[in-house]
Design a protein around this motif. Structure first.
Motif, PDB file in Angstrom:
ATOM      1  N   LYS A   1      -0.975   9.653  -2.145  1.00 53.14           N
ATOM      2  CA  LYS A   1      -0.809   9.626  -3.594  1.00 53.14           C
ATOM      3  C   LYS A   1       0.430  10.419  -3.976  1.00 53.14           C
ATOM      4  O   LYS A   1       0.654  11.506  -3.430  1.00 53.14           O
ATOM      5  N   ASN A   2       1.209   9.870  -4.880  1.00 52.59           N
ATOM      6  CA  ASN A   2       2.434  10.530  -5.363  1.00 52.59           C
ATOM      7  C   ASN A   2       3.350  10.949  -4.219  1.00 52.59           C
ATOM      8  O   ASN A   2       3.947  12.034  -4.238  1.00 52.59           O
ATOM      9  N   GLY A   3       3.437  10.085  -3.221  1.00 50.55           N
ATOM     10  CA  GLY A   3       4.354  10.327  -2.114  1.00 50.55           C
ATOM     11  C   GLY A   3       3.901  11.356  -1.106  1.00 50.55           C
ATOM     12  O   GLY A   3       4.684  11.779  -0.260  1.00 50.55           O
TER      13      GLY A   3
ATOM     14  N   SER B   1       0.808  -1.226   0.000  1.00 51.97           N
ATOM     15  CA  SER B   1       0.000   0.000   0.000  1.00 51.97           C
ATOM     16  C   SER B   1       0.837   1.271   0.000  1.00 51.97           C
ATOM     17  O   SER B   1       0.300   2.367   0.042  1.00 51.97           O
ATOM     18  N   GLN B   2       2.146   1.148  -0.043  1.00 47.85           N
ATOM     19  CA  GLN B   2       3.001   2.328   0.067  1.00 47.85           C
ATOM     20  C   GLN B   2       2.788   3.316  -1.066  1.00 47.85           C
ATOM     21  O   GLN B   2       2.873   4.521  -0.875  1.00 47.85           O
ATOM     22  N   ARG B   3       2.507   2.845  -2.249  1.00 46.19           N
ATOM     23  CA  ARG B   3       2.397   3.734  -3.393  1.00 46.19           C
ATOM     24  C   ARG B   3       1.117   4.558  -3.349  1.00 46.19           C
ATOM     25  O   ARG B   3       1.109   5.727  -3.713  1.00 46.19           O
ATOM     26  N   GLN B   4       0.013   3.935  -2.885  1.00 49.56           N
ATOM     27  CA  GLN B   4      -1.261   4.659  -2.938  1.00 49.56           C
ATOM     28  C   GLN B   4      -2.297   3.975  -2.050  1.00 49.56           C
ATOM     29  O   GLN B   4      -2.392   2.754  -2.017  1.00 49.56           O
ATOM     30  N   PHE B   5      -3.064   4.771  -1.296  1.00 45.56           N
ATOM     31  CA  PHE B   5      -4.227   4.235  -0.575  1.00 45.56           C
ATOM     32  C   PHE B   5      -5.204   5.366  -0.316  1.00 45.56           C
ATOM     33  O   PHE B   5      -4.872   6.549  -0.409  1.00 45.56           O
TER      34      PHE B   5
END
Length: 328
Positions: A305-307, A289-293
């Motif tokens: 989103k987008n860090g 889930s690190q990239r997006q949740f």
């Protein structure tokens, strides 16, 4: 020792024990206070496996020396703060903001989309924040036609003056004297106002809204920012706030959480932020889930989103005393 820290820790602990009971997931948690930092000369474990949740209150930041602050800002962590002036390590840290300016902008953008333009802005002696609300409103190309501070007493004269009711009564008196006869008249409020922006306690708002209707302002839209610094809580039926638009955390609107037992009767915003911080920390440390949740938490709609981490509070309108959801 402050209620914000106590409630924040209570929120984290409640979520921790929920995961423990349901999934038998029990990471080791160490609570570190300002007193602990003072005793150890700001010693912090530097294990690569450690992850921190750092709750920066204004008082906490004010009492930290620069060296200790820099050590804390070097940790792999989730930062929870209302201070946008701090510089964070974007590689190791994510920031959950809960600043007033974002709240103001969220609701006032909605006000502009509803056609509100000419507004009166009122704060009270507990917030003294009409300047901040005015700045955001005018950045959104709204027009401020007046501002004032409620003193907590009867607000009839305040609204009567701001809506120029007294001017209308004076015109009727002058006409009566000019004609030398007794006249009857209905006072008329100024008609260039389409909205009132309140940044005040719930007690002040509950007093002002009925007075607004008494002063012929029932058609004026009212947008309310409750005072986060007070322990106000919403009633089961907010009849005195009928047709008021407001923004707050979902947790504050007396929402039921069937899977949690023994929750506090009086809601506190920092409990919600603490509770959600634990969920966010688990998600940020999960490789899937690190990239997006995105999920709806107790403190609002949360998205990564987008860090970057985003939070939006819930907007509602009060209809027949009940909260009707508008959206985030």
């Amino acid at each position: 020792s402050n209620i914000s820290e106590r409630e924040f820790i209570s929120g984290i602990s409640t979520n921790y024990y929920y995961f423990k009971a349901q999934l038998n997931y029990t990471p080791e948690i160490n609570f570190i206070t300002k007193e602990d930092l003072d005793k150890t000369n700001c010693y912090l474990r530097n294990s690569s496996k450690d992850y921190s949740i750092i709750f920066f209150t204004r008082e906490f930041i004010r009492n930290l020396n620069l060296s200790c602050l820099n050590k804390i800002l070097g940790l792999k962590a989730l930062i929870v703060t209302s201070d946008r002036s701090l510089k964070f390590n974007e590689q190791n840290q994510d920031v959950l903001n809960f600043d007033k300016q974002s709240e103001y902008r969220n609701l006032l953008k909605y006000a502009r989309s509803k056609g509100s333009f000419n507004s009166l802005i009122i704060d009270d002696k507990n917030t003294l924040d009409k300047g901040s609300a005015t700045k955001v409103w005018e950045e959104l190309e709204g027009s401020t036609l007046g501002s004032s501070t409620s003193d907590g007493g009867s607000n009839q004269n305040l609204l009567s003056k701001m809506l120029l009711i007294e001017n209308s009564k004076e015109r009727a008196r002058r006409l009566s004297r000019a004609l030398s006869i007794q006249t009857e008249s209905i006072p008329r409020r100024r008609m260039d106002i389409d909205s009132i922006i309140l940044t005040a306690s719930l007690l002040t708002a509950r007093s002002l809204k009925p007075e607004l209707e008494y002063n012929f302002g029932e058609s004026i839209s009212v947008y309310l920012f409750p005072n986060w610094e007070m322990e106000d809580f919403y009633l089961d039926q907010e009849l005195d706030l009928e047709k008021v638009y407001l923004i707050d955390l979902p947790w504050m609107f007396n929402s039921e959480i069937p899977y949690l037992q023994g929750l506090p009767k009086k809601r506190n915003r920092y409990f919600a932020l603490g509770y959600d911080s634990y969920d966010i920390s688990l998600l940020l440390n999960n490789s899937f889930s690190q990239r997006q949740f995105k999920f709806n938490g107790l403190s609002g709609q949360l998205a990564y989103k987008n860090g970057k981490l985003y939070r939006n509070s819930l907007k509602v309108i009060i209809q027949e005393g009940m909260f009707e959801t508008i959206g985030y």
